[in-house]
Design a protein around this motif. Structure first.
Motif, PDB file in Angstrom:
ATOM      1  N   ARG A   1       0.776  -1.135  -0.048  1.00  0.00           N
ATOM      2  CA  ARG A   1       0.071  -0.041  -0.064  1.00  0.00           C
ATOM      3  C   ARG A   1       0.909   1.488  -0.266  1.00  0.00           C
ATOM      4  NH1 ARG A   1      -4.796  -1.355   1.090  1.00  0.00           N
ATOM      5  NH2 ARG A   1      -5.119   0.796   2.159  1.00  0.00           N
ATOM      6  N   GLU A   2       1.987   1.246   0.151  1.00  0.00           N
ATOM      7  CA  GLU A   2       3.439   2.297  -0.616  1.00  0.00           C
ATOM      8  C   GLU A   2       2.906   3.586  -1.177  1.00  0.00           C
ATOM      9  OE1 GLU A   2       7.064   0.681   1.723  1.00  0.00           O
ATOM     10  OE2 GLU A   2       6.845   1.042  -0.801  1.00  0.00           O
ATOM     11  N   VAL A   3       2.353   2.850  -2.382  1.00  0.00           N
ATOM     12  CA  VAL A   3       2.165   4.245  -3.269  1.00  0.00           C
ATOM     13  C   VAL A   3       0.551   3.546  -4.046  1.00  0.00           C
ATOM     14  CG1 VAL A   3       2.248   4.835  -5.611  1.00  0.00           C
ATOM     15  CG2 VAL A   3       4.122   3.968  -4.199  1.00  0.00           C
ATOM     16  N   ILE A   4      -0.592   4.156  -4.182  1.00  0.00           N
ATOM     17  CA  ILE A   4      -1.683   3.861  -3.978  1.00  0.00           C
ATOM     18  C   ILE A   4      -1.978   5.340  -6.016  1.00  0.00           C
ATOM     19  CG2 ILE A   4      -4.278   4.397  -4.220  1.00  0.00           C
ATOM     20  CD1 ILE A   4      -3.114   2.800  -0.923  1.00  0.00           C
ATOM     21  N   GLU A   5      -2.493   4.684  -6.704  1.00  0.00           N
ATOM     22  CA  GLU A   5      -2.404   5.344  -7.964  1.00  0.00           C
ATOM     23  C   GLU A   5      -2.990   4.900  -8.772  1.00  0.00           C
ATOM     24  OE1 GLU A   5       1.829   5.655  -9.199  1.00  0.00           O
ATOM     25  OE2 GLU A   5       1.555   3.609  -9.833  1.00  0.00           O
ATOM     26  N   GLY A   6      -3.793   5.763 -10.263  1.00  0.00           N
ATOM     27  CA  GLY A   6      -4.306   5.214 -10.737  1.00  0.00           C
ATOM     28  C   GLY A   6      -3.884   4.409 -12.270  1.00  0.00           C
TER      29      GLY A   6
ATOM     30  N   CYS B   1      -7.713  -4.221  -0.868  1.00  0.00           N
ATOM     31  CA  CYS B   1      -7.642  -3.176  -1.838  1.00  0.00           C
ATOM     32  C   CYS B   1      -8.607  -2.233  -1.368  1.00  0.00           C
ATOM     33  CB  CYS B   1      -8.381  -4.384  -3.313  1.00  0.00           C
ATOM     34  SG  CYS B   1      -7.430  -5.721  -3.707  1.00  0.00           S
ATOM     35  N   GLU B   2      -7.514  -1.032  -2.423  1.00  0.00           N
ATOM     36  CA  GLU B   2      -8.681   0.111  -2.619  1.00  0.00           C
ATOM     37  C   GLU B   2      -9.872   0.171  -3.325  1.00  0.00           C
ATOM     38  OE1 GLU B   2      -6.705   1.924   0.021  1.00  0.00           O
ATOM     39  OE2 GLU B   2      -8.060   3.885  -1.485  1.00  0.00           O
ATOM     40  N   LYS B   3      -9.921  -0.386  -4.016  1.00  0.00           N
ATOM     41  CA  LYS B   3     -11.456   0.307  -5.026  1.00  0.00           C
ATOM     42  C   LYS B   3     -12.152  -1.359  -5.651  1.00  0.00           C
ATOM     43  CE  LYS B   3     -10.378   4.499  -6.580  1.00  0.00           C
ATOM     44  NZ  LYS B   3      -9.709   5.639  -6.765  1.00  0.00           N
ATOM     45  N   VAL B   4     -11.940  -2.059  -4.744  1.00  0.00           N
ATOM     46  CA  VAL B   4     -12.335  -3.306  -4.936  1.00  0.00           C
ATOM     47  C   VAL B   4     -12.853  -3.730  -3.608  1.00  0.00           C
ATOM     48  CG1 VAL B   4     -12.439  -4.013  -7.641  1.00  0.00           C
ATOM     49  CG2 VAL B   4     -10.436  -4.619  -5.625  1.00  0.00           C
ATOM     50  N   ASP B   5     -13.650  -4.802  -3.670  1.00  0.00           N
ATOM     51  CA  ASP B   5     -14.298  -5.588  -2.021  1.00  0.00           C
ATOM     52  C   ASP B   5     -12.333  -7.114  -2.591  1.00  0.00           C
ATOM     53  OD1 ASP B   5     -15.130  -6.473  -0.018  1.00  0.00           O
ATOM     54  OD2 ASP B   5     -16.550  -6.520  -0.582  1.00  0.00           O
ATOM     55  N   ILE B   6     -11.908  -7.097  -2.307  1.00  0.00           N
ATOM     56  CA  ILE B   6     -11.216  -8.313  -2.205  1.00  0.00           C
ATOM     57  C   ILE B   6      -9.808  -8.045  -1.592  1.00  0.00           C
ATOM     58  CG2 ILE B   6      -9.493  -9.649  -4.350  1.00  0.00           C
ATOM     59  CD1 ILE B   6     -11.622  -8.941  -6.277  1.00  0.00           C
TER      60      ILE B   6
ATOM     61  N   VAL C   1     -12.396  -8.985 -21.805  1.00  0.00           N
ATOM     62  CA  VAL C   1     -11.669  -7.851 -21.116  1.00  0.00           C
ATOM     63  C   VAL C   1     -11.414  -7.296 -19.412  1.00  0.00           C
ATOM     64  CG1 VAL C   1     -11.017  -4.919 -21.725  1.00  0.00           C
ATOM     65  CG2 VAL C   1     -11.275  -6.785 -23.479  1.00  0.00           C
ATOM     66  N   ILE C   2     -10.142  -6.871 -19.074  1.00  0.00           N
ATOM     67  CA  ILE C   2     -10.545  -6.177 -17.607  1.00  0.00           C
ATOM     68  C   ILE C   2     -10.015  -4.713 -17.707  1.00  0.00           C
ATOM     69  CG2 ILE C   2      -9.390  -6.263 -15.193  1.00  0.00           C
ATOM     70  CD1 ILE C   2      -8.745  -9.236 -15.779  1.00  0.00           C
ATOM     71  N   GLU C   3     -10.702  -4.426 -17.028  1.00  0.00           N
ATOM     72  CA  GLU C   3     -10.645  -2.468 -17.165  1.00  0.00           C
ATOM     73  C   GLU C   3     -10.006  -2.453 -15.839  1.00  0.00           C
ATOM     74  OE1 GLU C   3     -13.386   0.409 -19.265  1.00  0.00           O
ATOM     75  OE2 GLU C   3     -13.986   0.070 -16.546  1.00  0.00           O
ATOM     76  N   LEU C   4      -9.030  -1.703 -15.853  1.00  0.00           N
ATOM     77  CA  LEU C   4      -8.257  -1.321 -14.220  1.00  0.00           C
ATOM     78  C   LEU C   4      -8.787  -0.102 -14.260  1.00  0.00           C
ATOM     79  CD1 LEU C   4      -4.499  -2.225 -15.316  1.00  0.00           C
ATOM     80  CD2 LEU C   4      -5.980  -3.756 -13.935  1.00  0.00           C
ATOM     81  N   VAL C   5      -9.368  -0.512 -12.555  1.00  0.00           N
ATOM     82  CA  VAL C   5      -9.538   0.980 -11.945  1.00  0.00           C
ATOM     83  C   VAL C   5      -8.448   2.119 -10.769  1.00  0.00           C
ATOM     84  CG1 VAL C   5     -11.653   1.228 -12.230  1.00  0.00           C
ATOM     85  CG2 VAL C   5     -10.431   0.081 -10.283  1.00  0.00           C
ATOM     86  N   ASN C   6      -7.626   0.693 -10.512  1.00  0.00           N
ATOM     87  CA  ASN C   6      -6.627   1.705  -9.535  1.00  0.00           C
ATOM     88  C   ASN C   6      -5.376   0.405  -9.593  1.00  0.00           C
ATOM     89  OD1 ASN C   6      -6.068   3.164  -7.053  1.00  0.00           O
ATOM     90  ND2 ASN C   6      -6.155   1.145  -5.904  1.00  0.00           N
TER      91      ASN C   6
END
Ligand code: MN
Length: 453
Positions: free
Chosen positions: A98-103, A219-224, A263-268
């Motif tokens: 979790r040191e860096v969280i980015e798009g 994770c930050e944006k998915v519940d995993i 296809v996977i769309e990434l969010v974070n």
């Protein structure tokens, strides 16, 4: 337990090769990996990225055993035990990943393009996590993923667990949340490649292998939940209604057909500040071992039902780590080897050729295996043919319409009814003095017996 702690251990043991020369993610790194396919290599100077690339981590049996802290003989038992008695990992909020969280921006990662006719750069060591439909636990599995652009990947889903979970989401018209973890300890990689029954969480198997030292983090944006010490985590969704073409080399060293895949769309993205990218050469020894080892353990356990001792199971490299097995057993009666063959075919449906040898033959040394065939095998009585059985779709010589294949079993064990001396390999006694001379010459003589075989 992390990939980097294991790399440090390898470095101390002089088993980590650091490559300082600049190398490109496009074919160059792959070419070096192919040439030194059983080594662990850390590419510190990647042309297109600041992130270093490591590969080959699980490239030999010995290294996997070192990571799990077991001997080669204990390995299968340890794997079976972990699958039978999985342990739930702890969940922590503070985590190195979790040191860096980015798009999301896949162009920052040194994702390799491997073979000439692959459709592009592929992530090959990513463990994909998804929640089970009942929300209790998660599935974890390794998939190849083609980079389509900065935030989209095509994911190859064979009809196994993740495919099934995605199918259910797709039928509801929903996207499926996934997280892709890259840069993981070998125990996590091995657990993700094993196939416990659907509904069993592979990270509980990994945690059992790691003596309760695996930690997960949300994770930050998915519940995993993902391994807290991963190098990089990509968060995203498999879209229910988009497909893309992909094609790359499979475990057989052959090109797969062009397929339309989800296809996977990434969010974070979550990552370590100084993250390392983990690569894996498709069809290389690491690919074969990660796929084959859990199957070897299943064959081992199944053959143990018919003979009291199974010394080794080798899904051979030439047999693509998947189609051919050599099994060494201690037999009690002359029919045992054939029963062992039947047990092996039952345990691993893709198996096409199996050879059973005695324990005085090294199942990992194919020269010794051929010697056993030459001196202990008579096709008239020791050969088993099973025509028109279900085989592997990976084998291009199998009937492409029906998937049927002919299975071959060979009993290359020595007959018990014959005098033992007839089949005994001659040995030279090694006196202490001779052992000393041999040791002293080791540095001078470049090709030893082991290397030339
Ligand atoms: Mn699973």
């Amino acid at each position: 337990m992390s990939l980097r702690s294991f790399l440090q251990e390898l470095e101390k043991a002089n088993e980590l090769i650091k490559v300082k020369e600049e190398a490109s993610v496009k074919h160059e790194i792959a070419a070096v990996l192919k040439e030194y396919e059983t080594s662990v290599m850390l590419f510190e100077n990647v042309k297109e990225s600041k992130v270093p690339v490591v590969a080959g981590v699980c490239g030999t049996r010995g290294r996997i055993c070192r990571a799990l802290n077991v001997s080669e003989e204990e390995l299968y038992g340890r794997l079976i035990e972990a699958m039978r008695a999985p342990k739930r990992p702890k969940v922590v909020k503070e985590a190195p990943v979790r040191e860096v969280i980015e798009g999301p921006d896949l162009s920052k990662l040194p994702i390799l393009t491997h073979y000439e006719r692959d459709m592009g750069p592929y992530i090959t060591s990513g463990v994909v996590f998804a929640k089970f439909p009942d929300g209790r636990g998660q599935n974890a599995s390794i998939h190849r993923m083609l980079v389509l652009d900065r935030n989209r990947l095509a994911i190859r889903l064979v009809p196994r667990h993740l495919y099934y979970i995605f199918k259910l989401a797709k039928e509801r018209g929903e996207a499926l949340e996934v997280a892709i973890a890259i840069g993981l300890h070998p125990a996590v990689m091995l657990a993700a490649s094993s196939s416990p029954p659907f509904g069993r969480d592979e990270m509980e198997v990994a945690n059992a292998l790691l003596n309760d030292k695996l930690e997960l983090t949300p994770c930050e944006k998915v519940d995993i939940l993902v391994p807290s010490e991963a190098e990089v985590v990509l968060e995203g969704r498999i879209l229910p209604d988009v497909e893309a073409e992909e094609r790359m080399v499979d475990i057989t060293e052959l090109y797969d057909v062009v397929r339309k895949q989800p296809v996977i769309e990434l969010v974070n993205v979550m990552r370590r500040e100084d993250c390392i990218y983990q690569a894996l050469l498709p069809s290389g020894p690491e690919h074969k071992l990660l796929m084959g080892l859990p199957r070897e353990a299943m064959i081992w356990e199944s053959v143990l039902n018919v003979v009291p001792k199974v010394k080794a199971v080798n899904l051979t490299a030439g047999g693509c780590g998947w189609l051919h097995a050599v099994i060494s057993i201690e037999k009690q009666t002359d029919g045992d080897a054939k029963n062992a063959l039947l047990a092996a075919f039952g345990a691993h449906p893709s198996l096409k050729l199996a050879i059973v040898v005695d324990t005085d033959v090294n199942a990992y040394d194919l020269r010794e295996v051929e010697w056993a065939l030459a001196t202990r095998f008579q096709a008239g009585e020791d050969l088993v043919l099973i025509p028109r059985a279900r085989g592997s779709t990976l084998d291009p010589s199998a009937d492409q319409e029906t998937g049927l294949t002919t299975k071959v079993g060979m009993d290359a064990t020595k007959p018990l009814r014959e005098p033992k001396e007839r089949f005994e390999r001659a040995a030279i006694p090694i006196e202490p003095r001779a052992a000393e001379v041999i040791e002293g010459l080791r540095k001078l003589v470049t090709r030893s017996k082991a290397e030339s075989s």
